[in-house]
Design an enzyme around this catalytic site. Structure first.
Site, PDB file in Angstrom:
ATOM      1  N   ASP A 441      -4.988   3.517   0.041  1.00  0.00           N
ATOM      2  CA  ASP A 441      -6.404   2.985   0.864  1.00  0.00           C
ATOM      3  C   ASP A 441      -7.383   3.640   0.332  1.00  0.00           C
ATOM      4  O   ASP A 441      -7.406   4.619  -0.632  1.00  0.00           O
ATOM      5  CB  ASP A 441      -6.270   3.270   2.444  1.00  0.00           C
ATOM      6  CG  ASP A 441      -4.966   2.557   3.134  1.00  0.00           C
ATOM      7  OD1 ASP A 441      -4.600   1.574   2.606  1.00  0.00           O
ATOM      8  OD2 ASP A 441      -4.433   3.181   4.218  1.00  0.00           O
ATOM      9  N   ASP A 748      -2.482   3.570   7.601  1.00  0.00           N
ATOM     10  CA  ASP A 748      -2.818   4.628   8.514  1.00  0.00           C
ATOM     11  C   ASP A 748      -2.835   3.438  10.071  1.00  0.00           C
ATOM     12  O   ASP A 748      -2.933   3.879  11.146  1.00  0.00           O
ATOM     13  CB  ASP A 748      -4.459   4.834   8.553  1.00  0.00           C
ATOM     14  CG  ASP A 748      -5.560   3.678   8.069  1.00  0.00           C
ATOM     15  OD1 ASP A 748      -5.002   2.657   8.217  1.00  0.00           O
ATOM     16  OD2 ASP A 748      -6.600   4.033   7.785  1.00  0.00           O
ATOM     17  N   ASP A 752       0.425  -1.660   9.123  1.00  0.00           N
ATOM     18  CA  ASP A 752       0.825  -1.132   7.872  1.00  0.00           C
ATOM     19  C   ASP A 752       2.302  -0.575   7.924  1.00  0.00           C
ATOM     20  O   ASP A 752       2.815   0.019   6.797  1.00  0.00           O
ATOM     21  CB  ASP A 752      -0.101   0.296   7.208  1.00  0.00           C
ATOM     22  CG  ASP A 752      -1.647  -0.027   7.123  1.00  0.00           C
ATOM     23  OD1 ASP A 752      -1.504  -1.257   6.403  1.00  0.00           O
ATOM     24  OD2 ASP A 752      -2.552   0.598   7.165  1.00  0.00           O
TER      25      ASP A 752
END
Length: 994
Positions: A441, A748, A752
């Site tokens: 990310d 997070d 996901d």
């Protein structure tokens, strides 16, 4: 709120009278039982029925008199039953959530107030703590018993018992216990040391389990929102819930919007349950928030919840086996079979030599003479041979190998915890070392997650920071303030340190927006909440990338809708915009193009661009509804802000380190393509010129719409995926795995979870990560820092290196022990290493030697010759002692060679590895004691200084030999593969083509 016994209703007075009658009955029962138990009546009573040993008096926990004597007006079991039974009628009879809160002395807005340590402690004492009773951990002696269950150990103990019995019978207890007794002691020592290692490892896993369960929870106490440990939650707390959170205790719904709960952990049903005030206000500990947000009143904690009862009966499996351990167990089994075959051959050879009269004692006499030897002599000789053969099996089986792996993994887990990485699944320690691709990310991982609004645009006009907003239309400002204050998961509190200071709660993005609105726009969040009533909410998630709220203005009853989210997505929903004068202009042609250019300009400067939009709804529209959607088109753009989130210091170095290690880094982000390119270039993921390469950068929608074959072709080339959804991340992981990559993924959000589970290594974020994401991951990055991901990679590779070192050390010992004993048995009819000596070797190389190579932090980067009697000119007993001593010292010196696989300097960093130095020093001291002071126990002879020097010199020869071996260049391509390649090239060059 305590109960006042004076303030009672008529029905309560009736209950009091009933209670008085019960006490009179109880008194009468006790008096009568005493009377009839007297000697006068006892005989007659026994003829009728047996006398009970006690009198049962029914006591109602719900009695007002009893409740009035407690700190709260309701009992623990009543609160637990209220939620467990989902009895809405019983809840209404008790006055609903507000009355329950009143009984618990809790304000539904400000929580426990005052939340003094004494009050919290009294609640914990009255209703219990939010912990559950764990199943009793395995004790030390259970591991000792496991050691005795090993088949080879049992055979050795049987042989030791026979040897002890015949030895005492033949030589008396004073001299005859040495052989059998020494084997007993050696076996017990091996078992105890192994049990200690396993026991310590079990305790370490228990501690890590406790740490992983320590979840921070948002509560409000004394009117302030704060984070507390899940273990500190008490009955009466008001808890905030959002997407991805775990419900920390049983409780009742207070308020919220679109709250969907995943109860699959409790019921097994995959369908989400909607929680509302009616008909389902009940929330259960251990469940997860799937959508929406809300507040709950805690009514039961710990063992009073179904989750606590269930978890208390589940023991954590500390014997989790990783893929590497499984493969090494197969290797151990194969080596064990080889050792068993050698031991069997040695047994056959020794038995044949024994019964053919070719075996002699120390005085040169035959051990067996047909017709002369007694049965005791025969049994003693056979038992000694069997013990030696079984001991060979014990030494051959590298039981220290699984122990070395376990200790290495446990040590790595402990050290990784210090490096801000909490391992949830043991296999991740080793799998991470094989990772070839990391999908990461952006926000909080590559960047600092310390956000601040730096740019504000009202329509096409840029408003400078610190600008006097009096020039902006008050109508537009009011709309912006309302949209920020009511369309948020965060909050604003007056700081206790001063009247002019504020504290902000929520995500980093929410806190940045709230801080800007309060300091720059003069927003009063409490005032805005008083002016409007929230009707419906669409919470933000990573798929929609926007959030919306439907409001009614209390002053005039008008209906409004506010949206906030990714700028280009919100802009697409708008058909007009406000300028600074409050004039609404149509958003077409040049105006829309200009705004799109402003968004791109912000993104190119690594800013996250957020847009606010407003719309009016029909007043006849129904208030809320499950299937109802907020207005999503024809909106008016209120403004654009740019939020700066700087890259983390050192992230570029960490990315470069991964790339140098052969690991590809891919950034998968929800930001637009311009922001993604800017951040990726700044972090070193994109090199200069790569941003112009169409193959290196892609948007999630484009990748999603490719054909399966095209996705496979593009996946490896992609370095940046912008505007991606969790499904796009999952697709990327699946494609990379199909191509043979070992994939690590960071995540997070709740959405996901599929990608984290699909990846070979799932890495969740400890700060911004939801509990759903953490439970789906293998490792939790506690500081959300990409540099920590690099650390996990380095430790993963270190695990493999340390295991290689131990393999090099132990397999050398195994093969040497097998060869020496087999050759000696065939050639001389006796084994030079006795059972006790072999067990000592097994102890130092398996149990004591295992921690040495494993306790080595990551960094960059053996032959024994048995001297013959003719050479040394010593007795046979001394000769055997020299062989034994040299053999052990060879392993000590070989431990130094095993510290490095390829590097020639095996002493580098030695002074920092105190455990290794301590183990080597302890082994040498114990070896000296074995040779010099335990003559009868270990069957050794004291050695002169000269013989000690010979032993050390021979053993030290492993150092130069190891150095020379490491000087031999090892080609990157295997020799046979290179040979095949050269032959193929020659064939293509010289043979004619068809």
């Amino acid at each position: 709120m305590s109960y006042d016994p004076l303030d009672v209703s008529l029905s309560v007075q009736v209950r009091l009278r009933l209670l008085a009658k019960r006490w009179r009955r109880a008194y009468l029962a006790i008096y009568c039982s005493r009377a009839i138990s007297s000697p006068r009546y006892r005989k007659n009573i026994k003829l009728l029925y047996p006398r009970p040993s006690f009198a049962a008096i029914p006591i109602d926990e719900d009695d007002p008199v009893l409740l009035s004597k407690s700190a709260h007006g309701i009992g623990k079991s009543q609160l637990a039953d209220l939620v467990k039974s989902k009895d809405l009628k019983a809840l209404k009879n008790r006055g609903g959530v507000m009355e329950i809160a009143s009984l618990l002395c809790t304000d539904l807005e400000s929580g426990i107030n005052p939340a003094t340590p004494e009050d919290v402690s009294s609640r914990r004492e009255a209703f219990g703590g939010n912990t559950y009773e764990r199943p009793r951990a395995r004790g030390f002696f259970s591991f000792v018993l496991d050691g005795f269950k090993d088949m080879t150990i049992m055979i050795l103990l049987f042989c030791a018992a026979l040897s002890l019995g015949f030895g005492i019978k033949e030589n008396g207890i004073k001299e005859g216990w040495y052989d059998g007794g020494s084997i007993f002691v050696a076996v017990f020592l091996v078992i105890v040391v192994s049990a200690v290692s396993n026991f310590r490892q079990s305790r370490q896993f228990e501690k890590l389990s406790e740490v992983s369960g320590n979840i921070p929870v948002d509560v409000v106490r004394d009117g302030r929102r704060q984070k507390v440990s899940i273990f500190e939650i008490v009955v009466g707390d008001v808890v905030f819930l959002k997407i991805g959170d775990q419900v920390p205790a049983d409780g009742l719904f207070i308020a919220g919007h679109s709250l969907q709960i995943d109860e699959s952990s409790m019921t097994g049903e995959s369908d989400h349950v909607e929680v509302t005030s009616v008909p389902n206000p009940f929330l259960y500990s251990g469940t997860k928030v799937a959508d929406g947000y809300g507040r709950m009143l805690v009514t039961s904690v710990g063992m009073s919840t179904t989750w606590g009862e269930m978890m208390s009966s589940i023991s954590r499996d500390t014997n989790e086996q990783t893929p590497l351990q499984a493969r090494l167990n197969d290797l151990t089994s194969s080596i064990g079979k080889l050792g068993l075959a050698v031991a069997f051959l040695v047994l056959v050879v020794l038995l044949i030599r024994f019964f053919t009269g070719n075996t002699y004692d120390e005085n040169g006499n035959q051990k067996f003479t047909s017709g002369v030897s007694t049965s005791d002599d025969i049994i003693n000789g056979v038992v000694g041979i069997v013990a030696a053969a079984v001991t060979i099996v014990v030494v051959a089986i590298p039981e220290g190998l699984p122990l070395a792996v376990t200790l290495t993994l446990a040590y790595s887990m402990k050290r990784m915890m210090k490096d801000q990485a909490m391992v949830r699944k043991l296999a991740a320690c080793e799998t991470m070392g094989s990772a070839t691709t990391i999908c990461t990310d952006k926000t909080g991982t590559l960047t600092m997650n310390q956000m601040m609004v730096t740019t504000f645009n009202l329509g096409n006009e840029s408003i400078a920071e610190g600008h006097n907003h009096s020039s902006i239309s008050s109508y537009v400002l009011d709309l912006i303030r309302a949209g920020i204050a009511l369309n948020t998961m965060g909050n604003v509190y007056k700081s206790s340190s001063g009247a002019s200071d504020y504290e902000f709660s929520g995500s980093p993005t929410e806190k940045a927006i709230l801080c800007w609105a309060v300091t720059q726009l003069g927003m009063d969040i409490d005032k805005e909440k008083r002016n409007y009533e929230i009707i419906q909410v669409e919470a933000f998630n990573s798929s929609k990338k926007r959030s919306g709220v439907s409001l009614i203005k209390r002053a005039d009853g008008t209906h409004h809708v506010h949206w906030k989210g990714a700028a280009e997505m919100v802009l697409a929903m708008c058909s007009s915009f406000y300028n600074s004068n409050g004039i609404e202009k149509e958003l077409i042609g040049y105006e829309r193009t200009k705004l799109e250019q402003i968004i791109e300009s912000m993104a190119a400067r690594s800013l996250r661009c957020i847009a606010f939009a407003h719309g009016r709804e029909s007043e006849s529209q129904p208030k809320g509804g499950k299937e109802e959607r907020l207005k999503e088109d024809g909106l008016t753009l209120l403004g654009l802000i740019g939020i700066k989130d700087p890259c983390r210091p050192g992230v570029k170095t960490a990315v470069q380190a991964c790339q140098d290690a052969g690991v590809n880094i891919k950034m998968i982000t929800g930001d637009n393509v311009f922001t993604a390119k800017a951040i990726a270039t700044e972090c070193g993921i994109l090199k200069p010129g790569d941003e112009k390469n169409d193959c290196a950068v892609i948007e999630g929608s484009e990748f999603r719409n490719l054909s399966p074959q095209a996705r496979l072709e593009r996946a490896e080339k992609i370095r940046v995926m912008a505007r991606s959804s969790p499904f796009d991340k999952l697709l990327m992981v699946q494609c990379l795995k199909q191509m043979g990559h070992v994939v690590a993924v960071t995540g997070d959000g709740t959405n996901d979870a599929p990608a984290l589970k699909e990846a070979d290594i799932g890495l969740s974020m400890g700060i911004q990560g939801t509990e759903v994401a953490k439970e789906s991951s293998d490792v939790v990055i506690l500081d959300d820092n990409f540099a920590t991901v690099t650390t996990v990679l380095r430790w993963g590779r270190c695990v493999y290196t340390n295991i290689q070192k131990f393999l090099q050390f132990q397999l050398t010992v195994n093969i040497a022990a097998l060869v020496i004993n087999f050759v000696a048995a065939v050639s001389s009819g006796s084994v030079p290493l006795t059972a006790v000596q072999l067990l000592w070797v097994n102890l130092i190389m398996d149990t004591l030697g295992a921690p040495g190579p494993g306790h080595r932090a990551p960094n960059r980067g053996a032959n024994e010759e048995a001297p013959g009697e003719s050479i040394l000119g010593v007795s046979q007993a001394t000769n055997r002692t020299v062989i034994f001593n040299t053999f052990v010292l060879c392993q000590v010196f070989n431990e130094f060679n095993a510290r490095e696989i390829e590097r020639r300097n095996v002493f580098e960093g030695l002074h920092r590895n105190r455990l290794f130095v301590g183990i080597v020093a302890g082994t040498v001291v114990l070896q000296v004691v074995m040779v010099e002071f335990l003559k009868r126990f270990a069957n050794t002879e004291r050695l002169s200084w000269g013989l000690w020097g010979i032993c050390v010199a021979i053993a030290a020869a492993s150092w130069p030999i190891g150095w020379i071996v490491k000087c031999v260049p090892v080609p990157r391509t295997p020799i046979f593969a290179s040979l095949r390649l050269n032959l193929a090239e020659a064939r293509e060059k010289f043979l004619p083509r068809k």
